[in-house]
Design an enzyme around this catalytic site. Structure first.
Site, short mmCIF file in Angstrom:
data_model
loop_
_atom_site.label_atom_id
_atom_site.label_comp_id
_atom_site.label_asym_id
_atom_site.label_seq_id
_atom_site.Cartn_x
_atom_site.Cartn_y
_atom_site.Cartn_z
N GLU A 200 -23.44 120.00 -32.91
CA GLU A 200 -22.39 119.00 -33.36
C GLU A 200 -22.41 119.18 -34.90
OE1 GLU A 200 -22.55 114.90 -31.68
OE2 GLU A 200 -22.04 115.84 -29.72
N GLU A 323 -21.72 119.56 -23.64
CA GLU A 323 -21.82 118.08 -23.53
C GLU A 323 -20.62 117.38 -22.63
OE1 GLU A 323 -23.33 115.50 -26.36
OE2 GLU A 323 -24.87 117.35 -27.26
#
Length: 519
Positions: A200, A323
């Site tokens: 991320e 995810e």
């Protein structure tokens, strides 16, 4: 809870009662499978798991230490490991997540009593003992018979730190780092299936632009050297939600230095991070919004795949959804930083819908990791001290095992109605078909309608269908779930239907997941 249990039995008896030959043609959904045109192989890693240092997801939930009274092997709970093995976990991602970009691997090697204690600033501000480090993680994947996905630290780490970790993991030389690994108990190199550079990067991993991240990635990847037979596939940290710029930039700039680009998307009932919605006791409008929001995964994959196709038309790069899953408000009375939520039938339906989407894009989507494995978000297992319970999501994963490594098959649905509520709607039936590694034809069916059963007529051109046999997961309540007091309130039940006069029509119960072999 007894009402839930009795409801499950009643619905399963209905589901396993044979072909619904009396269904009217006008109301029957048509499903045609073209078994003569196998498509992309459904990579086993689409069923990957995620274990982050977060709450009790690892400590207590899985790791209790070798001195614990809870039966364990090398510190890992025997009951949890046994349940995960039965689910055929193919891959585990570790150590994060946001935690990865503050994790320094040398803190997690050597004698556990000498490892530094840190603070987990991302998740709850609790102490991190570093008791679970590299060797412990590989003990876990070895016990599971799974592959390892290691996430490197780009946020607070360095090219040197990641380079040394890869050498420690994979070198078969007599280098100082390889000998340190041997001193710590591992002679042969570890088998690392994937290694990610950061996580991320657009957010908790550094608040970067894709262009800046691409430059950093190219620099770091240059120094991640490993013997060819031990070299992991490299993963670049990509985007999330509607932002395709990461896939566009990274597929153009990194296609010669990476094997895939990650993507993250969570299903939130309200669509708002501030107040997400409850895991249980929710109204039907939040069942509907959850179904609608999770089906956005299809659009996200299409858009990111299209962006990647411009730079990688041969589809050499994978889109790794590492995810995904449901994210609700944390359970009252629990640490907000531990992200614990209950897991219900709704979560199993969400999981199955996503499986069907991933199968349909198996040419590009080759690995995904649900968040997370134990006690965190949409978990497979919930524990409390020495107690353990399997969730409905666990059962969905276990039911779909035949699709691991199977060849996807094209199918069409006709006369498929919309489940509609308050102006919102989603297709009532979702389906996926594949030819398993055992040669059998498998079919998965999901009914998104929480109140209405559906009749589905199955047709396989060129093949006379005699019957379908498998299992169904359903219950009377939308939020049916297992507890330590009633651990089997919701679980799969046998499901079968037989052809009548050469035609096979099956009745799919409301809010149900079904996986069958077509005979």
């Amino acid at each position: 809870m007894n009402q839930i249990k009795h409801g499950v039995l009643a619905l399963c008896l209905l589901a396993s009662g044979g072909a619904a030959s009396a269904a009217s043609t006008a109301d029957t959904i048509g499903l045609t499978i073209d078994a003569r045109k196998p498509g992309a192989v459904i990579n086993k890693d689409i069923y990957g798991q995620f274990a982050e240092h977060l709450g009790t997801g690892i400590y207590e939930g899985m790791w209790v230490g070798p001195k614990s009274k809870i039966p364990n092997t090398k510190g890992w709970r025997n009951d949890v490991v046994g349940a995960l093995k039965a689910m055929h976990v193919p891959l585990v991602r570790w150590p994060g997540g946001c935690f990865a970009d503050e994790y320094h691997w040398k803190d997690g090697i050597g004698p556990r009593e000498k490892r530094p204690v840190k603070v987990n600033t991302n998740w709850g501000g609790v102490e991190e003992s570093n008791a679970v480090g590299t060797h412990e993680f590989f003990d876990l994947v070895d016990l599971l018979g799974a592959d390892a996905y290691v996430n490197g630290n780009l946020g607070t780490g360095s090219a040197q730190e990641m380079s040394e970790w890869v050498e420690y993991l994979t070198s078969d030389s007599k280098s100082t780092l390889a000998n340190l690994r041997r001193k710590n108990g591992r002679d042969k190199p570890f088998k690392v299936a994937y290694f990610a550079i950061g996580n991320e990067a657009w957010g908790c991993g550094g608040n970067m632009t894709p262009e800046h991240y691409a430059d950093l990635y190219k620099n770091v990847e240059t120094f991640l050297r490993a013997p060819q037979q031990y070299r992991p596939k490299m993963i670049a940290s990509g985007g999330n939600d509607n932002d395709v710029s990461w896939s566009e930039v990274l597929s153009k700039q990194l296609k010669r230095q990476t094997d895939g680009i990650s993507f993250h998307y969570y299903t939130i009932p309200t669509g708002k991070w501030e107040v997400k919605g409850a895991a249980t006791g929710f109204p039907e409008k939040e069942w509907m919004s959850t179904m609608s929001n999770t089906l956005r995964m299809e659009d996200h994959i299409r858009k990111n795949s299209a962006a990647m196709d411009k730079n990688d038309p041969e589809k050499k790069l994978g889109l790794f959804v590492d995810e995904w899953g449901t994210w609700y408000d944390v359970e009252k009375g629990t640490n907000a930083g531990f992200l614990f939520q209950q897991n219900t039938l709704r979560d199993a339906v969400v999981a199955a819908l996503n499986f069907n989407i991933f199968h349909a894009h198996a040419d590009r989507v080759r690995m995904t990791n649900i968040a997370q494995m134990v006690n965190v978000l949409q978990s497979m297992i919930i524990t409390d001290k020495d107690k353990m319970v399997l969730t409905p999501t666990y059962h969905a994963f276990e039911m779909y095992v035949p699709f691991q490594g199977a060849a996807s098959l094209p199918l069409t649905l006709s006369n498929n109605p919309q489940y509609a509520l308050d102006g919102a709607s989603v297709p009532e039936i979702s389906a996926s078909a594949a030819r398993g590694t055992d040669g059998k034809l498998y079919l998965a069916l999901v009914n998104t309608n929480p109140a209405q059963a559906a009749d589905v007529a199955i047709n396989v051109p060129g093949q006379a269908i005699k019957a379908v046999k498998g299992r169904v997961l359903t219950a009377a309540a939308m939020d049916a779930h297992n507890t330590f007091q009633a651990p089997q309130a919701i679980k799969p039940a046998p499901f079968s239907a037989t052809a009548v006069e050469g035609k096979l029509t099956v009745k799919i119960p409301a809010k149900a997941v079904i996986v069958v072999a077509v005979e």
